[in-house]
Design a protein around this motif. Structure first.
Motif, PDB file in Angstrom:
ATOM      1  N   GLN A  41      11.735  46.936 -10.546  1.00 15.67           N
ATOM      2  CA  GLN A  41       9.820  46.894 -10.496  1.00 15.67           C
ATOM      3  C   GLN A  41       9.567  45.720 -10.130  1.00 15.67           C
ATOM      4  O   GLN A  41       8.480  45.606 -10.663  1.00 15.67           O
ATOM      5  CB  GLN A  41      10.937  47.025 -12.130  1.00 15.67           C
ATOM      6  CG  GLN A  41      11.405  48.273 -12.446  1.00 15.67           C
ATOM      7  CD  GLN A  41      11.281  48.598 -13.931  1.00 15.67           C
ATOM      8  OE1 GLN A  41      12.143  47.885 -14.648  1.00 15.67           O
ATOM      9  NE2 GLN A  41      11.029  49.268 -14.686  1.00 15.67           N
TER      10      GLN A  41
ATOM     11  N   VAL B 251       7.281  43.958 -17.320  1.00 13.94           N
ATOM     12  CA  VAL B 251       7.920  45.946 -17.232  1.00 13.94           C
ATOM     13  C   VAL B 251       9.603  44.232 -17.821  1.00 13.94           C
ATOM     14  O   VAL B 251       9.211  42.645 -17.965  1.00 13.94           O
ATOM     15  CB  VAL B 251       8.797  45.142 -15.541  1.00 13.94           C
ATOM     16  CG1 VAL B 251       7.510  45.859 -14.725  1.00 13.94           C
ATOM     17  CG2 VAL B 251       9.381  43.720 -14.633  1.00 13.94           C
TER      18      VAL B 251
ATOM     19  N   LEU C 233       6.075  44.434  -9.520  1.00 17.43           N
ATOM     20  CA  LEU C 233       5.109  43.252 -10.683  1.00 17.43           C
ATOM     21  C   LEU C 233       4.636  42.452  -9.485  1.00 17.43           C
ATOM     22  O   LEU C 233       3.195  42.797 -10.183  1.00 17.43           O
ATOM     23  CB  LEU C 233       6.351  43.312 -11.828  1.00 17.43           C
ATOM     24  CG  LEU C 233       5.362  42.426 -12.800  1.00 17.43           C
ATOM     25  CD1 LEU C 233       4.597  42.992 -13.746  1.00 17.43           C
ATOM     26  CD2 LEU C 233       6.337  41.438 -13.750  1.00 17.43           C
TER      27      LEU C 233
ATOM     28  N   ARG D 107       6.173  39.116 -17.222  1.00 18.05           N
ATOM     29  CA  ARG D 107       4.799  38.929 -17.251  1.00 18.05           C
ATOM     30  C   ARG D 107       4.211  38.154 -15.628  1.00 18.05           C
ATOM     31  O   ARG D 107       4.944  37.401 -15.160  1.00 18.05           O
ATOM     32  CB  ARG D 107       4.280  38.036 -18.194  1.00 18.05           C
ATOM     33  CG  ARG D 107       4.599  39.230 -19.293  1.00 18.05           C
ATOM     34  CD  ARG D 107       3.467  38.297 -20.449  1.00 18.05           C
ATOM     35  NE  ARG D 107       3.417  39.134 -22.250  1.00 18.05           N
ATOM     36  CZ  ARG D 107       2.273  38.768 -22.795  1.00 18.05           C
ATOM     37  NH1 ARG D 107       1.570  38.257 -22.773  1.00 18.05           N
ATOM     38  NH2 ARG D 107       2.801  39.761 -24.199  1.00 18.05           N
TER      39      ARG D 107
ATOM     40  N   ARG E 181       0.636  41.958 -16.324  1.00 19.09           N
ATOM     41  CA  ARG E 181       1.722  43.353 -15.764  1.00 19.09           C
ATOM     42  C   ARG E 181       2.523  42.581 -16.652  1.00 19.09           C
ATOM     43  O   ARG E 181       3.439  41.709 -16.230  1.00 19.09           O
ATOM     44  CB  ARG E 181       1.552  43.463 -14.055  1.00 19.09           C
ATOM     45  CG  ARG E 181       0.031  43.549 -14.053  1.00 19.09           C
ATOM     46  CD  ARG E 181      -0.304  43.973 -12.741  1.00 19.09           C
ATOM     47  NE  ARG E 181      -1.549  44.064 -12.025  1.00 19.09           N
ATOM     48  CZ  ARG E 181      -2.863  43.271 -12.083  1.00 19.09           C
ATOM     49  NH1 ARG E 181      -2.173  42.610 -12.003  1.00 19.09           N
ATOM     50  NH2 ARG E 181      -3.856  43.955 -11.602  1.00 19.09           N
TER      51      ARG E 181
END
Length: 369
Positions: free
Chosen positions: A230, A253, A234, A266, A251
């Motif tokens: 992830q 996760v 990202l 972020r 963005r």
């Protein structure tokens, strides 16, 4: 087919884009290849530091920038003309009689064994204007056809190298600015380069390493395999956003940690990859920041109710935003895991988010009493 000497010179030109100190020997080589007695890169704006010459003892450079620039015939000629892009030679606007009377030639160039000059002008939209100049030797004021063709070809390489150097300086200045900003942030933060490697991380980030996030081979990754994928995605999205989809400003996760306390990651794009008008690449960068949601997060259930969530939805979102996994959040408010998943799907639709990470980030930005 280009000779080995010319190919070697072209390689030297592009090495100068990375190291300004190489311009002097490279210009000396170019001068010899072109049948000249000297070569220089001359800015059209005298306050620019874009000044390089082939002379090992820079007496001629000092003379030019101290006072001889006032007599430079190109400056006088261009004062009434549009700045050219490409070739310009003094033979096109000065007769031999005018050269014989001009102090620029008689008191300056002749002193160093030079006569007429040929220049290649380049206009960089994001930097200073400059010229690549070749000084012809006394007794051979005019270049041959082969020398002219080679000069025009090498001049284009010189201009590209200068443009690359200017782009590198701008990127370094931006990276320094982002580094300063990152260092001042209280949250764990790192500046990530175009290749995914860490350019800089602040003290808070270094202290956080170990619980779920590790620094390996110059990159930040996660010990949890799914979280590592992830985080890679990202950063990939932040550094190379899809050209056909307008990306959001940031963005995020959720990163799972061995301690059981997840982290919110972020990624904020700082620069996007592209090309300017001179086909010069711009390198993307991103800022990666982490936050560990805690139980001390203010109660935002009232704000969530105002956004259309019912009481059960608001209570579940509060627990998820506090950093609890969904199962634990469900237990905390006395509902089943299955019902919690159903509630979460409804919340995603109402708040227009699609993950717990985005949900947590959304809640953190809500105004609190």
């Amino acid at each position: 087919m280009l000779s080995d000497a010319v190919n070697a010179a072209i390689g030297d030109i592009y090495r100068c884009a990375l190291d300004d100190s190489l311009w002097q020997p490279t210009l000396h080589t170019l001068s010899r290849l072109l049948g000249g007695v000297g070569a220089a890169i001359i800015p059209t704006e005298l306050h620019s530091d874009l000044r390089f010459g082939s002379a090992r003892i820079p007496e001629s450079d000092h003379m030019y920038y101290d006072h001889m620039w006032r007599h430079d015939p190109y400056r006088a000629y261009l004062a009434g003309h549009r700045l050219p892009q490409g070739e310009l030679s003094d033979i096109s606007f000065l007769s031999d009689e005018e050269v014989a009377r001009n102090p620029y030639y008689q008191d300056f160039l002749n002193r160093f064994g030079a006569s007429r000059t040929n220049r290649f002008y380049f206009t960089d939209p994001n930097g200073p204007h400059f010229a690549f100049s070749i000084q012809r030797p006394l007794g051979r004021p005019h270049e041959t056809g082969d020398e002219r063709r080679l000069r025009l070809m090498l001049g284009q390489h010189v201009c590209r190298a200068i443009s690359m150097s200017l782009g590198g300086r701008q990127a370094n200045a931006l990276a320094h600015g982002f580094r300063e900003m990152c260092a001042r942030l209280p949250t764990p933060t790192a500046v990530i380069g175009h290749d995914g490697r860490v350019i800089f991380m602040n003290d808070a980030m270094e202290r956080m390493l170990g619980d779920g996030v590790v620094h390996t081979d110059g990159r930040l990754t996660c010990s949890h395999r799914a979280s590592a994928r992830q985080l890679d995605g990202l950063l990939r999205d932040a550094l190379s956003p899809s050209s056909d989809v307008a990306p959001g400003p940031e963005r995020f996760v959720m990163v799972q940690c061995p301690s059981g306390r997840p982290l919110l990651a972020r990624a904020i794009p700082l620069l996007t990859e592209g090309r300017d008008e001179m086909v010069r690449p711009t390198r993307p960068m991103a800022m990666l920041a982490f936050h560990r949601p805690g139980s001390d997060m203010p109660d935002v259930t009232d704000a969530l109710r105002l956004l259309g969530l019912n009481q059960s939805e608001a209570r579940l979102v509060q627990q998820v935003a506090n950093g609890l996994p969904l199962k634990e959040a469900a237990r905390a408010i006395g509902i089943s895991d299955h019902y919690a998943r159903s509630i979460l799907r409804s919340v995603y639709e109402k708040l227009d988010v699609n993950s717990q990470g985005r949900l947590t980030a959304f809640v953190r930005d809500l105004p609190t009493p």
